[in-house]
Design a protein around this motif. Structure first.
Motif, PDB file in Angstrom:
ATOM      1  N   ALA A 106      -1.564  30.248  -2.169  1.00 26.04           N
ATOM      2  CA  ALA A 106      -0.447  30.600  -0.996  1.00 26.04           C
ATOM      3  C   ALA A 106       0.868  30.942  -1.881  1.00 26.04           C
ATOM      4  O   ALA A 106       1.799  31.735  -1.677  1.00 26.04           O
ATOM      5  CB  ALA A 106      -0.117  29.813  -0.069  1.00 26.04           C
ATOM      6  N   ASP A 107       1.160  29.971  -2.928  1.00 27.57           N
ATOM      7  CA  ASP A 107       2.443  30.204  -3.835  1.00 27.57           C
ATOM      8  C   ASP A 107       2.216  31.392  -4.571  1.00 27.57           C
ATOM      9  O   ASP A 107       3.371  32.085  -4.504  1.00 27.57           O
ATOM     10  CB  ASP A 107       2.442  29.167  -4.864  1.00 27.57           C
ATOM     11  N   LEU A 160       0.591  34.271  -3.499  1.00 26.14           N
ATOM     12  CA  LEU A 160       0.824  35.237  -2.671  1.00 26.14           C
ATOM     13  C   LEU A 160       2.477  35.541  -2.209  1.00 26.14           C
ATOM     14  O   LEU A 160       2.869  36.605  -2.355  1.00 26.14           O
ATOM     15  CB  LEU A 160      -0.064  35.197  -1.402  1.00 26.14           C
ATOM     16  N   LEU A 161       3.065  34.439  -2.121  1.00 29.47           N
ATOM     17  CA  LEU A 161       4.626  34.764  -1.689  1.00 29.47           C
ATOM     18  C   LEU A 161       5.347  35.114  -2.732  1.00 29.47           C
ATOM     19  O   LEU A 161       5.991  35.768  -2.660  1.00 29.47           O
ATOM     20  CB  LEU A 161       4.884  33.244  -1.288  1.00 29.47           C
ATOM     21  N   ALA A 162       5.010  34.553  -4.052  1.00 31.00           N
ATOM     22  CA  ALA A 162       5.893  35.002  -5.247  1.00 31.00           C
ATOM     23  C   ALA A 162       5.697  36.601  -5.529  1.00 31.00           C
ATOM     24  O   ALA A 162       6.513  37.329  -5.784  1.00 31.00           O
ATOM     25  CB  ALA A 162       5.299  34.245  -6.558  1.00 31.00           C
ATOM     26  N   GLU A 163       4.417  36.976  -5.303  1.00 31.95           N
ATOM     27  CA  GLU A 163       3.912  38.540  -5.646  1.00 31.95           C
ATOM     28  C   GLU A 163       4.714  39.209  -4.367  1.00 31.95           C
ATOM     29  O   GLU A 163       5.297  40.438  -4.392  1.00 31.95           O
ATOM     30  CB  GLU A 163       2.776  38.790  -5.451  1.00 31.95           C
ATOM     31  N   LEU A 164       4.486  38.581  -2.989  1.00 29.61           N
ATOM     32  CA  LEU A 164       5.245  39.482  -2.054  1.00 29.61           C
ATOM     33  C   LEU A 164       6.929  39.509  -2.091  1.00 29.61           C
ATOM     34  O   LEU A 164       7.314  40.542  -2.236  1.00 29.61           O
ATOM     35  CB  LEU A 164       4.956  38.646  -0.715  1.00 29.61           C
ATOM     36  N   ALA A 165       7.360  38.508  -2.822  1.00 30.74           N
ATOM     37  CA  ALA A 165       8.938  38.352  -3.087  1.00 30.74           C
ATOM     38  C   ALA A 165       9.225  39.504  -4.145  1.00 30.74           C
ATOM     39  O   ALA A 165      10.114  40.431  -3.992  1.00 30.74           O
ATOM     40  CB  ALA A 165       9.338  37.040  -3.253  1.00 30.74           C
ATOM     41  N   TRP A 166       8.335  39.416  -5.158  1.00 26.43           N
ATOM     42  CA  TRP A 166       8.632  40.597  -6.213  1.00 26.43           C
ATOM     43  C   TRP A 166       8.569  41.964  -5.633  1.00 26.43           C
ATOM     44  O   TRP A 166       9.525  42.920  -6.008  1.00 26.43           O
ATOM     45  CB  TRP A 166       7.493  40.212  -7.067  1.00 26.43           C
ATOM     46  N   ARG A 167       7.492  42.109  -5.109  1.00 26.95           N
ATOM     47  CA  ARG A 167       7.328  43.542  -4.269  1.00 26.95           C
ATOM     48  C   ARG A 167       8.621  43.911  -3.183  1.00 26.95           C
ATOM     49  O   ARG A 167       8.970  44.980  -3.556  1.00 26.95           O
ATOM     50  CB  ARG A 167       5.967  43.449  -3.758  1.00 26.95           C
ATOM     51  N   SER A 218       6.293  28.357  -8.139  1.00 24.99           N
ATOM     52  CA  SER A 218       5.318  28.405  -9.388  1.00 24.99           C
ATOM     53  C   SER A 218       4.912  26.960  -9.705  1.00 24.99           C
ATOM     54  O   SER A 218       5.783  25.999  -9.833  1.00 24.99           O
ATOM     55  CB  SER A 218       5.953  29.462 -10.256  1.00 24.99           C
ATOM     56  N   ASN A 219       3.973  26.715 -10.156  1.00 28.62           N
ATOM     57  CA  ASN A 219       3.242  25.556 -10.758  1.00 28.62           C
ATOM     58  C   ASN A 219       2.956  25.810 -12.219  1.00 28.62           C
ATOM     59  O   ASN A 219       2.112  26.666 -12.430  1.00 28.62           O
ATOM     60  CB  ASN A 219       1.853  25.205  -9.847  1.00 28.62           C
ATOM     61  N   VAL A 220       3.290  24.934 -12.869  1.00 27.27           N
ATOM     62  CA  VAL A 220       3.409  25.059 -14.473  1.00 27.27           C
ATOM     63  C   VAL A 220       2.721  23.668 -14.984  1.00 27.27           C
ATOM     64  O   VAL A 220       3.186  22.615 -14.883  1.00 27.27           O
ATOM     65  CB  VAL A 220       4.727  25.366 -15.187  1.00 27.27           C
ATOM     66  N   SER A 221       1.491  24.051 -15.608  1.00 28.63           N
ATOM     67  CA  SER A 221       0.556  23.070 -16.214  1.00 28.63           C
ATOM     68  C   SER A 221       1.335  22.406 -17.519  1.00 28.63           C
ATOM     69  O   SER A 221       1.886  23.129 -17.914  1.00 28.63           O
ATOM     70  CB  SER A 221      -0.726  23.409 -16.745  1.00 28.63           C
ATOM     71  N   GLN A 222       1.115  20.906 -17.389  1.00 26.08           N
ATOM     72  CA  GLN A 222       1.639  20.384 -18.626  1.00 26.08           C
ATOM     73  C   GLN A 222       0.670  19.480 -19.319  1.00 26.08           C
ATOM     74  O   GLN A 222       0.006  18.755 -18.667  1.00 26.08           O
ATOM     75  CB  GLN A 222       3.074  19.411 -18.043  1.00 26.08           C
TER      76      GLN A 222
END
Length: 180
Positions: free
Chosen positions: A16-17, A19-26, A40-44
């Motif tokens: 879902a994150d 999809l929304l990020a891609e939609l916003a970019w477009r 966005s989720n960044v692995s640590q």
């Protein structure tokens, strides 16, 4: 009222994150003014859970919204202060020319009356369409908040894009009629 939620299963949060990020970019590439936030989720390394980053869609400012509670911590790790900072930025950016408000999640904070609720209310008053992501655990709170039967979308890029085009440009619009 042009408000919809993408209904996603508990294990589909990252999808879902994305999809929304891609939609916003477009949509921004098409020259549309947006408000709200995407996640966005960044692995640590050495951490069992990723860092949560929220991007304000109007300014592009990115805020870390997770607290580091140690490698064995469980439960909510949301930094409520960071969330409220993004909500403040997003609310300040709302204007008549805003085409869409995107809310990365309607979750526990919103169900309790905090988080992005004021932004959603402000957008509705201004007649700006709102798109949020909601998982089943918070669907009752979402339904009570938006009233009546809410528009629920599947976690599907085409369905979400179609709803956005109709909400922003009108039911008769399609991709070719939208500005680029």
């Amino acid at each position: 009222m042009r408000v919809a939620a993408i209904l996603y299963a508990a294990d589909e949060g990252p999808a879902a994150d994305a999809l929304l990020a891609e939609l916003a970019w477009r949509l921004r590439e098409r020259g549309l003014k947006l408000a709200g936030a995407v996640q966005s989720n960044v692995s640590q390394p050495g951490q069992s859970r990723c860092d949560i980053l929220l991007e304000d869609l109007a300014s592009g400012r990115v805020v870390q919204a997770s607290e580091n509670r140690g490698p064995m911590a469980s439960g909510c790790r949301l930094d409520a202060g960071a969330l409220e900072d993004i909500v403040g930025l997003s609310s300040a950016s709302l204007a008549p020319e805003t085409a869409l408000v995107i809310v990365n999640k309607f979750s526990k904070r919103e169900a309790e009356g905090h988080g992005f609720r004021p932004l959603i209310e402000q957008a509705v008053v201004l007649g700006i369409p709102v798109l949020a992501a909601v998982k089943p655990a918070h669907l009752d709170a979402w339904t009570q908040f938006v009233g009546s039967t809410p528009a629920l979308l599947p976690l599907d890029e085409d369905a979400v894009r179609h709803w956005c085009d109709a909400a922003i440009f009108g039911a008769a619009s399609n991709e070719s009629a939208a500005p680029r």
